[in-house]
Design a protein around this motif. Sequence first.
Motif, PDB file in Angstrom:
ATOM      1  N   ARG A 426       0.834  -1.196   0.000  1.00  0.00           N
ATOM      2  CA  ARG A 426       0.000   0.000   0.000  1.00  0.00           C
ATOM      3  C   ARG A 426       0.875   1.254   0.000  1.00  0.00           C
ATOM      4  NH1 ARG A 426      -2.482  -0.923   6.088  1.00  0.00           N
ATOM      5  NH2 ARG A 426      -0.479  -0.909   7.155  1.00  0.00           N
ATOM      6  N   PRO A 427       0.367   2.382  -0.504  1.00  0.00           N
ATOM      7  CA  PRO A 427      -1.044   2.666  -0.807  1.00  0.00           C
ATOM      8  C   PRO A 427      -1.423   2.289  -2.236  1.00  0.00           C
ATOM      9  CG  PRO A 427       0.229   4.662  -1.020  1.00  0.00           C
ATOM     10  CD  PRO A 427       1.202   3.603  -0.568  1.00  0.00           C
ATOM     11  N   PHE A 428      -2.689   2.441  -2.517  1.00  0.00           N
ATOM     12  CA  PHE A 428      -3.220   2.217  -3.855  1.00  0.00           C
ATOM     13  C   PHE A 428      -2.609   3.279  -4.777  1.00  0.00           C
ATOM     14  CE2 PHE A 428      -6.432   2.289  -7.182  1.00  0.00           C
ATOM     15  CZ  PHE A 428      -6.775   0.945  -7.293  1.00  0.00           C
ATOM     16  N   PRO A 429      -2.236   2.980  -6.016  1.00  0.00           N
ATOM     17  CA  PRO A 429      -2.523   1.750  -6.786  1.00  0.00           C
ATOM     18  C   PRO A 429      -1.390   0.726  -6.760  1.00  0.00           C
ATOM     19  CG  PRO A 429      -1.770   3.428  -8.293  1.00  0.00           C
ATOM     20  CD  PRO A 429      -1.734   4.055  -6.917  1.00  0.00           C
ATOM     21  N   HIS A 430      -0.386   0.906  -5.887  1.00  0.00           N
ATOM     22  CA  HIS A 430       0.728  -0.048  -5.870  1.00  0.00           C
ATOM     23  C   HIS A 430       0.245  -1.457  -5.507  1.00  0.00           C
ATOM     24  CE1 HIS A 430       3.509   3.286  -6.283  1.00  0.00           C
ATOM     25  NE2 HIS A 430       2.934   3.902  -5.261  1.00  0.00           N
ATOM     26  N   ASN A 431      -0.796  -1.517  -4.695  1.00  0.00           N
ATOM     27  CA  ASN A 431      -1.304  -2.821  -4.273  1.00  0.00           C
ATOM     28  C   ASN A 431      -2.560  -3.235  -5.024  1.00  0.00           C
ATOM     29  OD1 ASN A 431      -3.068  -0.974  -3.246  1.00  0.00           O
ATOM     30  ND2 ASN A 431      -2.909  -1.632  -1.105  1.00  0.00           N
ATOM     31  N   ALA A 432      -2.812  -2.583  -6.170  1.00  0.00           N
ATOM     32  CA  ALA A 432      -4.054  -2.873  -6.897  1.00  0.00           C
ATOM     33  C   ALA A 432      -4.076  -4.305  -7.444  1.00  0.00           C
ATOM     34  CB  ALA A 432      -4.229  -1.880  -8.038  1.00  0.00           C
ATOM     35  N   ARG A 433      -2.930  -4.812  -7.862  1.00  0.00           N
ATOM     36  CA  ARG A 433      -2.910  -6.140  -8.477  1.00  0.00           C
ATOM     37  C   ARG A 433      -3.299  -7.229  -7.473  1.00  0.00           C
ATOM     38  NH1 ARG A 433       0.856 -10.255  -9.675  1.00  0.00           N
ATOM     39  NH2 ARG A 433       0.558 -11.198 -11.731  1.00  0.00           N
ATOM     40  N   PRO A 434      -2.653  -7.324  -6.264  1.00  0.00           N
ATOM     41  CA  PRO A 434      -3.106  -8.359  -5.319  1.00  0.00           C
ATOM     42  C   PRO A 434      -4.537  -8.140  -4.847  1.00  0.00           C
ATOM     43  CG  PRO A 434      -1.450  -6.939  -4.311  1.00  0.00           C
ATOM     44  CD  PRO A 434      -1.458  -6.620  -5.768  1.00  0.00           C
ATOM     45  N   ILE A 435      -4.971  -6.871  -4.750  1.00  0.00           N
ATOM     46  CA  ILE A 435      -6.372  -6.622  -4.393  1.00  0.00           C
ATOM     47  C   ILE A 435      -7.284  -7.169  -5.492  1.00  0.00           C
ATOM     48  CG2 ILE A 435      -8.112  -4.817  -4.100  1.00  0.00           C
ATOM     49  CD1 ILE A 435      -6.046  -3.169  -2.635  1.00  0.00           C
ATOM     50  N   GLY A 436      -6.877  -6.961  -6.737  1.00  0.00           N
ATOM     51  CA  GLY A 436      -7.667  -7.467  -7.856  1.00  0.00           C
ATOM     52  C   GLY A 436      -7.801  -8.978  -7.824  1.00  0.00           C
ATOM     53  N   TRP A 437      -6.699  -9.670  -7.528  1.00  0.00           N
ATOM     54  CA  TRP A 437      -6.780 -11.131  -7.468  1.00  0.00           C
ATOM     55  C   TRP A 437      -7.662 -11.578  -6.308  1.00  0.00           C
ATOM     56  CZ3 TRP A 437      -6.164 -13.718 -11.476  1.00  0.00           C
ATOM     57  CH2 TRP A 437      -5.145 -13.485 -12.400  1.00  0.00           C
ATOM     58  N   SER A 438      -7.593 -10.874  -5.184  1.00  0.00           N
ATOM     59  CA  SER A 438      -8.455 -11.220  -4.048  1.00  0.00           C
ATOM     60  C   SER A 438      -9.925 -11.072  -4.424  1.00  0.00           C
ATOM     61  CB  SER A 438      -8.126 -10.325  -2.849  1.00  0.00           C
ATOM     62  OG  SER A 438      -6.778 -10.494  -2.446  1.00  0.00           O
ATOM     63  N   LEU A 439     -10.261  -9.967  -5.093  1.00  0.00           N
ATOM     64  CA  LEU A 439     -11.649  -9.756  -5.507  1.00  0.00           C
ATOM     65  C   LEU A 439     -12.079 -10.792  -6.544  1.00  0.00           C
ATOM     66  CD1 LEU A 439     -11.727  -5.849  -5.780  1.00  0.00           C
ATOM     67  CD2 LEU A 439     -12.711  -7.283  -3.972  1.00  0.00           C
ATOM     68  N   ALA A 440     -11.161 -11.118  -7.467  1.00  0.00           N
ATOM     69  CA  ALA A 440     -11.502 -12.093  -8.510  1.00  0.00           C
ATOM     70  C   ALA A 440     -11.780 -13.471  -7.913  1.00  0.00           C
ATOM     71  CB  ALA A 440     -10.364 -12.167  -9.533  1.00  0.00           C
ATOM     72  N   VAL A 441     -10.950 -13.882  -6.936  1.00  0.00           N
ATOM     73  CA  VAL A 441     -11.166 -15.189  -6.305  1.00  0.00           C
ATOM     74  C   VAL A 441     -12.482 -15.179  -5.527  1.00  0.00           C
ATOM     75  CG1 VAL A 441     -10.300 -16.805  -4.580  1.00  0.00           C
ATOM     76  CG2 VAL A 441      -8.725 -15.733  -6.194  1.00  0.00           C
ATOM     77  N   ALA A 442     -12.724 -14.088  -4.773  1.00  0.00           N
ATOM     78  CA  ALA A 442     -13.978 -13.994  -4.022  1.00  0.00           C
ATOM     79  C   ALA A 442     -15.175 -14.007  -4.963  1.00  0.00           C
ATOM     80  CB  ALA A 442     -13.978 -12.721  -3.172  1.00  0.00           C
ATOM     81  N   GLY A 443     -15.055 -13.308  -6.085  1.00  0.00           N
ATOM     82  CA  GLY A 443     -16.144 -13.302  -7.052  1.00  0.00           C
ATOM     83  C   GLY A 443     -16.365 -14.656  -7.689  1.00  0.00           C
ATOM     84  N   GLY A 444     -15.284 -15.336  -8.043  1.00  0.00           N
ATOM     85  CA  GLY A 444     -15.429 -16.664  -8.636  1.00  0.00           C
ATOM     86  C   GLY A 444     -16.065 -17.651  -7.681  1.00  0.00           C
ATOM     87  N   PHE A 445     -15.683 -17.598  -6.407  1.00  0.00           N
ATOM     88  CA  PHE A 445     -16.284 -18.507  -5.432  1.00  0.00           C
ATOM     89  C   PHE A 445     -17.755 -18.165  -5.192  1.00  0.00           C
ATOM     90  CE2 PHE A 445     -17.086 -19.812  -0.963  1.00  0.00           C
ATOM     91  CZ  PHE A 445     -16.953 -21.186  -1.152  1.00  0.00           C
ATOM     92  N   THR A 446     -18.064 -16.867  -5.195  1.00  0.00           N
ATOM     93  CA  THR A 446     -19.465 -16.460  -5.036  1.00  0.00           C
ATOM     94  C   THR A 446     -20.305 -16.957  -6.199  1.00  0.00           C
ATOM     95  OG1 THR A 446     -18.735 -14.489  -3.844  1.00  0.00           O
ATOM     96  CG2 THR A 446     -20.997 -14.498  -4.642  1.00  0.00           C
ATOM     97  N   LEU A 447     -19.781 -16.864  -7.422  1.00  0.00           N
ATOM     98  CA  LEU A 447     -20.505 -17.393  -8.590  1.00  0.00           C
ATOM     99  C   LEU A 447     -20.690 -18.904  -8.466  1.00  0.00           C
ATOM    100  CD1 LEU A 447     -18.941 -15.412 -11.579  1.00  0.00           C
ATOM    101  CD2 LEU A 447     -21.287 -15.281 -10.727  1.00  0.00           C
ATOM    102  N   TYR A 448     -19.686 -19.582  -7.935  1.00  0.00           N
ATOM    103  CA  TYR A 448     -19.796 -21.028  -7.737  1.00  0.00           C
ATOM    104  C   TYR A 448     -20.926 -21.348  -6.758  1.00  0.00           C
ATOM    105  CZ  TYR A 448     -18.573 -25.627  -5.835  1.00  0.00           C
ATOM    106  OH  TYR A 448     -18.604 -26.929  -5.384  1.00  0.00           O
ATOM    107  N   LEU A 449     -21.002 -20.585  -5.683  1.00  0.00           N
ATOM    108  CA  LEU A 449     -22.081 -20.798  -4.718  1.00  0.00           C
ATOM    109  C   LEU A 449     -23.440 -20.465  -5.320  1.00  0.00           C
ATOM    110  CD1 LEU A 449     -20.554 -19.360  -1.409  1.00  0.00           C
ATOM    111  CD2 LEU A 449     -20.775 -21.754  -2.101  1.00  0.00           C
ATOM    112  N   SER A 450     -23.479 -19.422  -6.148  1.00  0.00           N
ATOM    113  CA  SER A 450     -24.758 -19.044  -6.755  1.00  0.00           C
ATOM    114  C   SER A 450     -25.255 -20.122  -7.704  1.00  0.00           C
ATOM    115  CB  SER A 450     -24.614 -17.714  -7.498  1.00  0.00           C
ATOM    116  OG  SER A 450     -23.783 -17.865  -8.647  1.00  0.00           O
TER     117      SER A 450
END
Length: 601
Positions: A426-450
């Motif tokens: 941090r701060p943003f945007p230096h940490n944007a890439r790992p944040i993006g992967w965290s959101l992508a994994v959370a989103g993919g798992f949420t879609l799996y649950l849906s």
Amino acid sequence: MTILALQKVTLAGLVEERGVILQGLQRLGCLHLIPLKPKPEAEPDRPSGAPVESAYKALRWISDVATKRQQVRDEHSFDFDRVVAEALHNRQRLRDTEDKKSRLQRRIEALMPWGDFQLLPQEYSGGYRFWFYQIPVDQQRQLQALDLPWQMVHRDNRFSYVVVIAKQEPDAALLPVPRTHTGAVSLSELQAELIRTEIELEDLLSDHHALSRWIYLLSRNLARVEDQSALVEADQGVWQQQGLCLIQGWLAERDLPRLQAFADAQGLALVAEEPSFEERPPTLLENPAPLDGGQDLVSFYQTPSYHAWDPSRIVFFSFALFFAMIMADAGYALILSLFLARYWKRMGASEGGRRFRRLTTVVLATSFVYGVLVGSYFGIVPQTASLAGSLKLLDLNDFDSMMRLSIGIGSAHLILANLVVAMRLRPFPHNARPIGWSLAVAGGFTLYLSGVESGASLTRLGLLLLVTGLLLVLLFSSRRPVKDLKSALLRLLDGLGGLTQVTKMFGDILSYLRLFALGLASSSLALTFNDLALQVKQALPGAGLLVAILILLLGHSINLGLGIISGFVHGLRLNFIEFFNWGLSGEGYPFRAFAKKETEL
């Protein structure tokens, strides 16, 4: 997190006092030395570290006896070099004698069917010689066509042992097998030599046992020798010029006052400076006592870089969880707990043993709790109406639920790895890439649950998280500054390259399915052994009970062994491969304090 901050310190003093300075630093025991000049090449006939290495081999050898002799503590009766030489000589002779005994036993076994005989010298046999053949019984009829005198001296259910008399070795085409080399030494001579070898072996074993009386003194003097060797090696790295010497090393920031006090007492100049990002200081890990077992797990694979972070605490708990899910049986956890209780006191004799004891305690407690939750006790599933049955909250045979649990744990594990990296960048945007992967994994798992629960709101949330995360990866994977259209296109191309890791992330998350698969395999194998034992007991009244008990003991022992191996290997693999790939970058080297070892005894 728990990587201690270091300072690069330089001490300046007089050349003639460098020996006293180094001895004081060794007693202080808090400095990782940095050689300021290249190490001289060792002489060909005197390799560096040979005395210490030989002494360690000797100590390990004389310590490897079941019952040790009374320890000698009188230094005046102890000759370090003599004891080391005797121990190494005893080890080599014992190994040579054991090899000789094995060779003699094989020769005697091979010669037994031929009987006890001695070959006559050729001047007494008219030039005729004996040729020995071990012929399979089904090929024995070929001897009838042999135009040479022969005699069968022994026969068993597989071979006929035949002696052919001839001046020259018979043509190989005349006999179905090559000749057997029996040697010129008779069976009785070999048996006498075996007896002499066994007596010599008993004497050597007695000498080995007697040498164990020197364990204490050898250990103590070995520390002195090693300390002296470390002093010599440290002196080789000291910079000297015009009567001055410089000694440099890495020091934990908290120990700086101790070193300053030492420098003031010795009249030395001390300079301390922060390490630059380009430098590679050693890594000094420190964790609180209840969790320091994770530090050993991390160091088993690699040492994190000084500029990285310490994953010890996360690995500590995640390994315990993964091992428990793979073992998946409360009964097995109780058996291992009995072994832990049996060796509890012995493991507490050293700091490393105490760390391992604390780690094992947490791992087995987690394994027992998880075994209760899945309702498995040596493969036996309790009745629903019982207390154990009421505590069963997970069903290993519910494949869909267990797959969701395993994938959820894998997703959380990798999200945690990326979030820790994001916090450090941090701060943003230096940490944007790992944040993006965290959101992508959370989103993919949420879609799996849906998809499983058919929830429209979950689908929208999952798509939002997934798209947002992938956009962050696309836009911020590159570090190129945007100056013109070309640099913007190159930055976008780098982002597309970063998105190719989607398949790697997907594969890493699916890798956590091994937690469910191995746990199910362990439970199924335990159930299979139980069913097999029950069937044998019912089929064989009386004796069937004993056979069933043997099946249970052998089967569950095998299953427990497989569970331990699988839990250790795969529990560490998910941390070292999947988690470290997303959470750690770069490898360091451990902090080695220049310290005396004699005081540790």
